[in-house]
Design a protein around this motif. Structure first.
Motif, PDB file in Angstrom:
ATOM      1  N   ASP A 190      11.169  -3.992 -30.864  1.00  0.00           N
ATOM      2  CA  ASP A 190      11.165  -5.096 -30.710  1.00  0.00           C
ATOM      3  C   ASP A 190      11.900  -5.842 -29.596  1.00  0.00           C
ATOM      4  N   ILE A 191      11.921  -5.749 -28.268  1.00  0.00           N
ATOM      5  CA  ILE A 191      12.797  -6.139 -27.887  1.00  0.00           C
ATOM      6  C   ILE A 191      11.618  -6.355 -25.992  1.00  0.00           C
ATOM      7  N   GLU A 192      11.406  -8.092 -26.398  1.00  0.00           N
ATOM      8  CA  GLU A 192      10.562  -8.476 -25.468  1.00  0.00           C
ATOM      9  C   GLU A 192      11.045  -9.592 -24.698  1.00  0.00           C
ATOM     10  N   ILE A 193      10.821  -9.611 -23.518  1.00  0.00           N
ATOM     11  CA  ILE A 193      10.844 -10.896 -22.661  1.00  0.00           C
ATOM     12  C   ILE A 193       9.897 -11.498 -21.634  1.00  0.00           C
ATOM     13  N   THR A 194      10.262 -12.406 -21.474  1.00  0.00           N
ATOM     14  CA  THR A 194       8.464 -13.463 -20.403  1.00  0.00           C
ATOM     15  C   THR A 194       9.379 -13.405 -19.252  1.00  0.00           C
ATOM     16  N   ILE A 195       8.754 -13.388 -17.759  1.00  0.00           N
ATOM     17  CA  ILE A 195       9.218 -13.111 -17.337  1.00  0.00           C
ATOM     18  C   ILE A 195       7.946 -14.626 -15.876  1.00  0.00           C
ATOM     19  N   LEU A 196       8.425 -15.212 -15.660  1.00  0.00           N
ATOM     20  CA  LEU A 196       7.989 -16.864 -14.824  1.00  0.00           C
ATOM     21  C   LEU A 196       7.742 -16.799 -13.380  1.00  0.00           C
ATOM     22  N   THR A 197       6.944 -16.095 -12.966  1.00  0.00           N
ATOM     23  CA  THR A 197       7.178 -15.966 -11.910  1.00  0.00           C
ATOM     24  C   THR A 197       5.634 -16.180 -10.191  1.00  0.00           C
ATOM     25  N   LEU A 208      10.454 -10.954  -4.126  1.00  0.00           N
ATOM     26  CA  LEU A 208       9.357 -12.031  -3.051  1.00  0.00           C
ATOM     27  C   LEU A 208       8.559 -12.511  -4.347  1.00  0.00           C
ATOM     28  N   PRO A 209       7.305 -12.297  -5.328  1.00  0.00           N
ATOM     29  CA  PRO A 209       6.504 -12.895  -6.495  1.00  0.00           C
ATOM     30  C   PRO A 209       7.482 -14.038  -6.796  1.00  0.00           C
ATOM     31  N   HIS A 210       9.084 -14.167  -6.593  1.00  0.00           N
ATOM     32  CA  HIS A 210       9.235 -15.590  -6.915  1.00  0.00           C
ATOM     33  C   HIS A 210       9.218 -16.695  -6.028  1.00  0.00           C
ATOM     34  N   ALA A 211       8.692 -16.712  -5.229  1.00  0.00           N
ATOM     35  CA  ALA A 211       8.634 -17.777  -4.049  1.00  0.00           C
ATOM     36  C   ALA A 211       7.377 -18.894  -4.877  1.00  0.00           C
ATOM     37  N   LEU A 219       3.708  -3.691 -21.298  1.00  0.00           N
ATOM     38  CA  LEU A 219       3.721  -4.818 -19.605  1.00  0.00           C
ATOM     39  C   LEU A 219       2.401  -5.570 -20.648  1.00  0.00           C
ATOM     40  N   ARG A 220       2.154  -6.922 -20.383  1.00  0.00           N
ATOM     41  CA  ARG A 220       1.481  -8.315 -20.132  1.00  0.00           C
ATOM     42  C   ARG A 220       1.503  -8.881 -19.062  1.00  0.00           C
ATOM     43  N   ALA A 221       0.502  -8.914 -18.600  1.00  0.00           N
ATOM     44  CA  ALA A 221       0.071  -9.899 -17.543  1.00  0.00           C
ATOM     45  C   ALA A 221      -0.716 -10.729 -17.290  1.00  0.00           C
ATOM     46  N   SER A 222      -0.748 -11.879 -16.651  1.00  0.00           N
ATOM     47  CA  SER A 222      -1.734 -13.605 -16.595  1.00  0.00           C
ATOM     48  C   SER A 222      -1.610 -13.844 -15.357  1.00  0.00           C
ATOM     49  N   VAL A 223      -2.282 -14.224 -15.299  1.00  0.00           N
ATOM     50  CA  VAL A 223      -2.012 -15.525 -14.151  1.00  0.00           C
ATOM     51  C   VAL A 223      -3.144 -16.832 -14.860  1.00  0.00           C
ATOM     52  N   GLU A 224      -1.926 -18.186 -14.176  1.00  0.00           N
ATOM     53  CA  GLU A 224      -2.752 -19.515 -14.516  1.00  0.00           C
ATOM     54  C   GLU A 224      -3.569 -19.657 -13.261  1.00  0.00           C
ATOM     55  N   GLY A 225      -4.521 -20.485 -13.498  1.00  0.00           N
ATOM     56  CA  GLY A 225      -5.890 -21.022 -12.775  1.00  0.00           C
ATOM     57  C   GLY A 225      -6.147 -19.993 -11.852  1.00  0.00           C
ATOM     58  N   ARG A 226      -6.913 -20.935 -10.932  1.00  0.00           N
ATOM     59  CA  ARG A 226      -7.441 -20.116 -10.179  1.00  0.00           C
ATOM     60  C   ARG A 226      -6.383 -18.702  -8.795  1.00  0.00           C
ATOM     61  N   LEU A 227      -7.001 -17.303  -8.854  1.00  0.00           N
ATOM     62  CA  LEU A 227      -6.419 -16.804  -8.450  1.00  0.00           C
ATOM     63  C   LEU A 227      -6.189 -16.682  -6.921  1.00  0.00           C
ATOM     64  N   GLU A 228      -4.917 -17.172  -6.266  1.00  0.00           N
ATOM     65  CA  GLU A 228      -4.417 -17.654  -4.848  1.00  0.00           C
ATOM     66  C   GLU A 228      -2.707 -17.883  -4.632  1.00  0.00           C
ATOM     67  N   ASP A 229      -2.680 -17.399  -3.762  1.00  0.00           N
ATOM     68  CA  ASP A 229      -1.329 -17.648  -3.330  1.00  0.00           C
ATOM     69  C   ASP A 229      -0.242 -18.603  -4.079  1.00  0.00           C
ATOM     70  N   ALA A 230       0.814 -18.325  -4.710  1.00  0.00           N
ATOM     71  CA  ALA A 230       1.352 -18.932  -5.697  1.00  0.00           C
ATOM     72  C   ALA A 230       0.990 -19.158  -6.890  1.00  0.00           C
ATOM     73  N   ALA A 231      -0.087 -19.032  -6.990  1.00  0.00           N
ATOM     74  CA  ALA A 231      -0.736 -19.451  -8.730  1.00  0.00           C
ATOM     75  C   ALA A 231       0.493 -18.923 -10.376  1.00  0.00           C
ATOM     76  N   PRO A 232       0.715 -19.375 -10.785  1.00  0.00           N
ATOM     77  CA  PRO A 232       1.963 -19.470 -11.635  1.00  0.00           C
ATOM     78  C   PRO A 232       1.303 -18.363 -12.185  1.00  0.00           C
ATOM     79  N   MET A 233       2.012 -17.207 -12.729  1.00  0.00           N
ATOM     80  CA  MET A 233       2.016 -15.916 -13.084  1.00  0.00           C
ATOM     81  C   MET A 233       2.919 -15.709 -14.336  1.00  0.00           C
ATOM     82  N   LYS A 234       2.688 -15.208 -15.374  1.00  0.00           N
ATOM     83  CA  LYS A 234       3.435 -14.921 -17.065  1.00  0.00           C
ATOM     84  C   LYS A 234       3.552 -13.560 -16.781  1.00  0.00           C
TER      85      LYS A 234
END
Length: 250
Positions: A182-189, A112-115, A160-175
Motif C-alpha cells: 500500500d506504500i507508494e511514492i512519486t519521484i520527479l526527475t 545525477l538524473p535530478h539535474a 516501478l512505473r516510469a514515464s517521460v514527458e514530451g520528447r525523449l531528450e536530455d533533461a526531459a521531465p520524468m516521473k
C-alpha cells in the motif's frame, strides 16, 4: 535545505528494500565497485543510508554519506545510532561535495538524473570530481536511457512505473513511481542519455567512462524464478556508470 525527499523520508527505507533494489540495483552496484577494503568512500545522495551501511560492512575504511535532504539524513542518523558502524553523515549539495573530500571512491544512486539542465549536470559532475583524489573512481547507478519509456506499466511487477514527458531528450521531465504493497511514492526527475552524461563528465575532468548493464542476482533468480525477471532482463530499467578522475599532471 530541503528536497522532495523530505516528505517521504520515513517510508523510503521500506521502498528501498523492494526486490528490484535488493536483487538488481544493489547487486549490480556492488559488483561494479568490487573490492573496497580499506577505501575511503563518499556516497552522494545517500538517502536513508542503506548503501553507506553496506559499504562500511564490506570493509571500507571510511564512509561518508552526503545528502541535501534533512529528512533523509535524520533517518540515516537514527539507524546509525541504533546500530553504530562508524558511518558519517553530512548535509550538503552534491555540487559542494569537494568540501568534504578527497576520497578514493565516490558513489551515487539515482542522483545525477535530478539535474534539470546540462549546466546543472556539469556542476554536479564537477562536485563529484572535486571530491575525488586524482585517479579516484566514480560509480553511479541511474535509469537506463533505453528503458521501456513507451510503456509505463512494463516494470509494474518490480514495483516501478516510469514515464517521460514530451520528447525523449536530455533533461526531459520524468516521473517515477515506486511502490510496495500500500506504500507508494512519486519521484520527479529528468531523463538523460549516455551522451548527455558523458559530455558533462568529460567536461568535469572525469575520464575512462564505461557503461554496464544492471544484472539480476542469483538470489533474485532463486527467489522468483527466471520468468519473473524476463521483462527486466529484456529492457533493464537501470544502468551503471564507472569512470575515473584524471591523474594529476606530472
Amino acid at each position: 535545505m530541503s528536497s522532495q525527499y523530505d516528505s517521504f523520508a520515513h517510508t523510503y527505507r521500506t521502498l528501498g528494500a523492494i526486490d528490484v533494489r535488493r536483487y538488481v540495483d544493489q547487486f549490480s552496484f556492488m559488483k561494479v565497485l568490487g573490492d573496497i577494503e580499506g577505501k575511503s568512500i563518499l556516497d552522494v545522495g545517500c538517502g536513508t543510508g542503506v548503501i553507506t551501511r553496506v559499504l562500511k560492512q564490506r570493509g571500507a575504511r571510511r564512509v561518508v554519506g552526503l545528502d541535501i535532504s534533512e529528512g533523509m539524513l535524520e533517518a540515516a542518523r537514527c539507524e546509525e545510532a541504533r546500530s553504530p558502524l562508524g558511518v558519517e553523515y553530512v548535509q550538503r549539495d552534491i555540487v559542494d561535495a569537494g568540501a568534504v573530500g578527497p576520497f578514493d571512491i565516490v558513489t551515487a544512486s539515482f542522483v545525477l538524473p535530478h539535474a534539470a539542465s546540462p549546466e546543472q549536470l556539469f556542476a554536479m559532475c564537477k562536485g563529484v570530481a572535486e571530491a575525488l583524489s586524482p585517479g579516484g573512481r566514480f560509480v553511479a547507478l541511474q535509469p537506463n536511457d533505453g528503458f521501456a519509456v513507451n510503456d509505463p506499466e512494463f516494470y509494474r511487477a518490480y514495483g516501478l512505473r516510469a514515464s517521460v514527458e514530451g520528447r525523449l531528450e536530455d533533461a526531459a521531465p520524468m516521473k517515477v513511481n515506486v511502490s510496495s504493497g500500500d506504500i507508494e511514492i512519486t519521484i520527479l526527475t529528468q531523463y538523460w542519455t549516455r551522451g548527455g552524461y558523458e559530455s558533462a563528465l568529460r567536461r568535469a575532468g572525469l575520464v575512462d567512462i564505461q557503461w554496464r548493464t544492471a544484472e539480476v542476482s542469483p538470489e533474485g533468480i532463486a527467489a522468483h524464478g527466471e520468468p519473473f525477471w524476463s521483462n527486466y532482463r529484456a529492457r533493464p530499467y537501470a544502468m551503471l556508470l564507472e569512470c575515473t578522475k584524471a591523474p594529476a599532471p606530472r
